[in-house]
Design a protein around this motif. Structure first.
Motif, PDB file in Angstrom:
ATOM      1  N   ILE A 112       3.928   3.031  11.807  1.00 41.63           N
ATOM      2  CA  ILE A 112       3.186   2.008  11.085  1.00 41.63           C
ATOM      3  C   ILE A 112       1.847   2.595  10.643  1.00 41.63           C
ATOM      4  O   ILE A 112       1.146   3.212  11.446  1.00 41.63           O
ATOM      5  N   LEU A 113       1.505   2.380   9.387  1.00 37.41           N
ATOM      6  CA  LEU A 113       0.196   2.807   8.887  1.00 37.41           C
ATOM      7  C   LEU A 113      -0.661   1.559   8.682  1.00 37.41           C
ATOM      8  O   LEU A 113      -0.432   0.784   7.752  1.00 37.41           O
ATOM      9  N   PRO A 114      -1.649   1.330   9.558  1.00 37.84           N
ATOM     10  CA  PRO A 114      -2.543   0.177   9.370  1.00 37.84           C
ATOM     11  C   PRO A 114      -3.322   0.342   8.068  1.00 37.84           C
ATOM     12  O   PRO A 114      -4.034   1.321   7.887  1.00 37.84           O
ATOM     13  N   ASN A 115      -3.183  -0.610   7.166  1.00 38.52           N
ATOM     14  CA  ASN A 115      -3.724  -0.470   5.816  1.00 38.52           C
ATOM     15  C   ASN A 115      -4.608  -1.662   5.463  1.00 38.52           C
ATOM     16  O   ASN A 115      -4.353  -2.784   5.892  1.00 38.52           O
ATOM     17  N   ARG A 116      -5.654  -1.389   4.676  1.00 37.15           N
ATOM     18  CA  ARG A 116      -6.598  -2.429   4.250  1.00 37.15           C
ATOM     19  C   ARG A 116      -7.220  -3.141   5.458  1.00 37.15           C
ATOM     20  O   ARG A 116      -7.216  -4.363   5.550  1.00 37.15           O
ATOM     21  N   ILE A 117      -7.742  -2.343   6.365  1.00 38.54           N
ATOM     22  CA  ILE A 117      -8.387  -2.861   7.562  1.00 38.54           C
ATOM     23  C   ILE A 117      -9.902  -2.824   7.373  1.00 38.54           C
ATOM     24  O   ILE A 117     -10.437  -1.804   6.912  1.00 38.54           O
ATOM     25  N   HIS A 118     -10.591  -3.889   7.713  1.00 38.70           N
ATOM     26  CA  HIS A 118     -12.048  -3.911   7.587  1.00 38.70           C
ATOM     27  C   HIS A 118     -12.645  -2.820   8.462  1.00 38.70           C
ATOM     28  O   HIS A 118     -12.214  -2.629   9.608  1.00 38.70           O
ATOM     29  N   ASN A 119     -13.636  -2.110   7.945  1.00 38.44           N
ATOM     30  CA  ASN A 119     -14.152  -0.945   8.668  1.00 38.44           C
ATOM     31  C   ASN A 119     -14.874  -1.298   9.970  1.00 38.44           C
ATOM     32  O   ASN A 119     -15.151  -0.419  10.777  1.00 38.44           O
ATOM     33  N   ARG A 120     -15.174  -2.563  10.176  1.00 38.35           N
ATOM     34  CA  ARG A 120     -15.803  -2.967  11.432  1.00 38.35           C
ATOM     35  C   ARG A 120     -14.797  -3.474  12.466  1.00 38.35           C
ATOM     36  O   ARG A 120     -15.173  -3.891  13.559  1.00 38.35           O
ATOM     37  N   THR A 121     -13.531  -3.423  12.118  1.00 36.88           N
ATOM     38  CA  THR A 121     -12.499  -3.888  13.044  1.00 36.88           C
ATOM     39  C   THR A 121     -12.364  -2.924  14.217  1.00 36.88           C
ATOM     40  O   THR A 121     -12.305  -1.702  14.022  1.00 36.88           O
ATOM     41  N   ASN A 122     -12.314  -3.461  15.405  1.00 39.55           N
ATOM     42  CA  ASN A 122     -12.146  -2.648  16.614  1.00 39.55           C
ATOM     43  C   ASN A 122     -10.747  -2.025  16.603  1.00 39.55           C
ATOM     44  O   ASN A 122      -9.756  -2.737  16.420  1.00 39.55           O
ATOM     45  N   PRO A 123     -10.644  -0.705  16.783  1.00 41.15           N
ATOM     46  CA  PRO A 123      -9.320  -0.060  16.812  1.00 41.15           C
ATOM     47  C   PRO A 123      -8.371  -0.688  17.826  1.00 41.15           C
ATOM     48  O   PRO A 123      -7.159  -0.732  17.608  1.00 41.15           O
TER      49      PRO A 123
ATOM     50  N   GLY B 238       0.790  -1.229   0.000  1.00 38.86           N
ATOM     51  CA  GLY B 238       0.000   0.000   0.000  1.00 38.86           C
ATOM     52  C   GLY B 238       0.817   1.272   0.000  1.00 38.86           C
ATOM     53  O   GLY B 238       0.270   2.359   0.222  1.00 38.86           O
ATOM     54  N   LYS B 239       2.125   1.178  -0.269  1.00 36.71           N
ATOM     55  CA  LYS B 239       2.967   2.374  -0.278  1.00 36.71           C
ATOM     56  C   LYS B 239       2.493   3.394  -1.308  1.00 36.71           C
ATOM     57  O   LYS B 239       2.255   4.554  -0.994  1.00 36.71           O
ATOM     58  N   THR B 240       2.359   2.942  -2.546  1.00 38.58           N
ATOM     59  CA  THR B 240       2.048   3.857  -3.640  1.00 38.58           C
ATOM     60  C   THR B 240       0.659   4.467  -3.492  1.00 38.58           C
ATOM     61  O   THR B 240       0.470   5.670  -3.683  1.00 38.58           O
ATOM     62  N   THR B 241      -0.317   3.643  -3.132  1.00 37.30           N
ATOM     63  CA  THR B 241      -1.682   4.142  -2.946  1.00 37.30           C
ATOM     64  C   THR B 241      -1.725   5.211  -1.870  1.00 37.30           C
ATOM     65  O   THR B 241      -2.289   6.303  -2.062  1.00 37.30           O
ATOM     66  N   ASN B 242      -1.107   4.926  -0.724  1.00 41.72           N
ATOM     67  CA  ASN B 242      -1.187   5.857   0.406  1.00 41.72           C
ATOM     68  C   ASN B 242      -0.356   7.115   0.201  1.00 41.72           C
ATOM     69  O   ASN B 242      -0.773   8.204   0.598  1.00 41.72           O
ATOM     70  N   ILE B 243       0.789   6.984  -0.410  1.00 43.47           N
ATOM     71  CA  ILE B 243       1.611   8.180  -0.613  1.00 43.47           C
ATOM     72  C   ILE B 243       0.928   9.120  -1.611  1.00 43.47           C
ATOM     73  O   ILE B 243       1.037  10.352  -1.487  1.00 43.47           O
ATOM     74  N   THR B 244       0.186   8.560  -2.565  1.00 37.97           N
ATOM     75  CA  THR B 244      -0.534   9.395  -3.522  1.00 37.97           C
ATOM     76  C   THR B 244      -1.700  10.106  -2.850  1.00 37.97           C
ATOM     77  O   THR B 244      -1.929  11.304  -3.068  1.00 37.97           O
TER      78      THR B 244
ATOM     79  N   THR C  18       1.049  -1.591   6.518  1.00 38.17           N
ATOM     80  CA  THR C  18       0.850  -3.038   6.627  1.00 38.17           C
ATOM     81  C   THR C  18      -0.610  -3.358   6.907  1.00 38.17           C
ATOM     82  O   THR C  18      -1.308  -2.594   7.574  1.00 38.17           O
ATOM     83  N   SER C  19      -1.049  -4.485   6.374  1.00 39.44           N
ATOM     84  CA  SER C  19      -2.352  -5.025   6.750  1.00 39.44           C
ATOM     85  C   SER C  19      -2.144  -5.884   7.997  1.00 39.44           C
ATOM     86  O   SER C  19      -1.043  -5.922   8.564  1.00 39.44           O
ATOM     87  N   LEU C  20      -3.177  -6.585   8.421  1.00 44.10           N
ATOM     88  CA  LEU C  20      -3.055  -7.454   9.592  1.00 44.10           C
ATOM     89  C   LEU C  20      -2.771  -8.907   9.212  1.00 44.10           C
ATOM     90  O   LEU C  20      -2.757  -9.783  10.078  1.00 44.10           O
ATOM     91  N   SER C  21      -2.525  -9.157   7.927  1.00 45.75           N
ATOM     92  CA  SER C  21      -2.215 -10.523   7.501  1.00 45.75           C
ATOM     93  C   SER C  21      -0.842 -10.926   8.040  1.00 45.75           C
ATOM     94  O   SER C  21       0.045 -10.082   8.225  1.00 45.75           O
ATOM     95  N   GLN C  22      -0.667 -12.207   8.289  1.00 44.16           N
ATOM     96  CA  GLN C  22       0.587 -12.680   8.872  1.00 44.16           C
ATOM     97  C   GLN C  22       1.787 -12.350   7.994  1.00 44.16           C
ATOM     98  O   GLN C  22       2.834 -11.927   8.479  1.00 44.16           O
ATOM     99  N   ASN C  23       1.618 -12.517   6.688  1.00 40.22           N
ATOM    100  CA  ASN C  23       2.721 -12.253   5.768  1.00 40.22           C
ATOM    101  C   ASN C  23       3.134 -10.784   5.806  1.00 40.22           C
ATOM    102  O   ASN C  23       4.324 -10.454   5.904  1.00 40.22           O
ATOM    103  N   ASP C  24       2.142  -9.890   5.740  1.00 38.87           N
ATOM    104  CA  ASP C  24       2.448  -8.456   5.773  1.00 38.87           C
ATOM    105  C   ASP C  24       3.059  -8.044   7.108  1.00 38.87           C
ATOM    106  O   ASP C  24       3.954  -7.184   7.156  1.00 38.87           O
TER     107      ASP C  24
END
Length: 208
Positions: free
Chosen positions: A147-158, A13-19, A116-122
């Motif tokens: 860290i910028l939490p990225n691609r997080i489901h909108n119902r996820t508890n902060p 998500g570097k390119t998307t977020n920096i833009t 980063t997303s919350l996936s194990q790989n990321d």
């Protein structure tokens, strides 16, 4: 101020977020320069396509986009800093940045963002990226890593996001990027309202 987006691999998500950050800051009348070091030059190509579709020229764009490489970016940053033409210089680093290039880029940066997303790989990639960056803080005392939490489901508890990312041992930007079409799609010309709070939280780190 120099804000660099760094990750050990592409697709975080570097390119998307920096833009989104660049268009948001430019809409606030900030002088912005965006530099990409990935030699595919995705943003440079996207900008050309957008200008062609809108039938406008580069002078009508809200900010300038330049292409560079890991090897030459440092000298270019030093030059731009001396010129003092920009309020923010944003660097979209290549997906597989070398250890040496990471260290040099960090020495010139004020803030490094690791998305980063919350996936194990990321999460594993983010952890390794941050470990690579830590030594630079010993030399560049002003360097902040976040860290910028990225691609997080909108119902996820902060709190869930905070707990998962706490093991990475870096500042967590409190507003996360949700999984929405508007966030996933990006333009080099037009900001989206949804990114304003995220941009505000990123910039606030520079003043702490």
């Amino acid at each position: 101020m120099i804000i660099s987006f760094i990750s050990r691999k592409g697709g975080t998500g570097k390119t998307t977020n920096i833009t989104h950050l660049a268009t948001t800051l430019a809409s606030q009348k900030k002088r912005v320069l965006l530099i990409e070091t990935d030699t595919n030059y995705t943003l440079t190509t996207l900008r050309k396509m957008e200008l062609f579709k809108k039938k406008v020229t580069e002078k009508d764009a809200p900010f300038q986009i330049l292409g560079s490489t890991d090897e030459s970016i440092i000298n270019e940053l030093k030059k731009y800093k001396k010129e003092k033409k920009y309020d923010y210089i944003l660097v979209d680093s290549a997906g597989k940045t070398t250890d040496e290039a990471i260290r040099k880029l960090c020495l010139e940066s004020d803030l490094v963002i690791v998305p980063t997303s919350l996936s194990q790989n990321d999460l594993l990639v983010a952890y390794q990226t941050i470990q690579d960056l830590k030594p630079a803080q010993e030399i560049n005392k002003k360097l902040k890593i976040a860290i910028l939490p990225n691609r997080i489901h909108n119902r996820t508890n902060p709190k869930t996001v905070e707990n998962v990312l706490s093991s990475l041992k870096a500042t967590i930007i409190p507003t996360f990027v949700v999984t929405k079409n508007k966030m996933a799609e990006f333009s080099t010309l037009n900001p989206i309202e949804e990114y304003e709070e995220i941009a505000k939280n990123i910039v606030s780190l520079l003043n702490k």
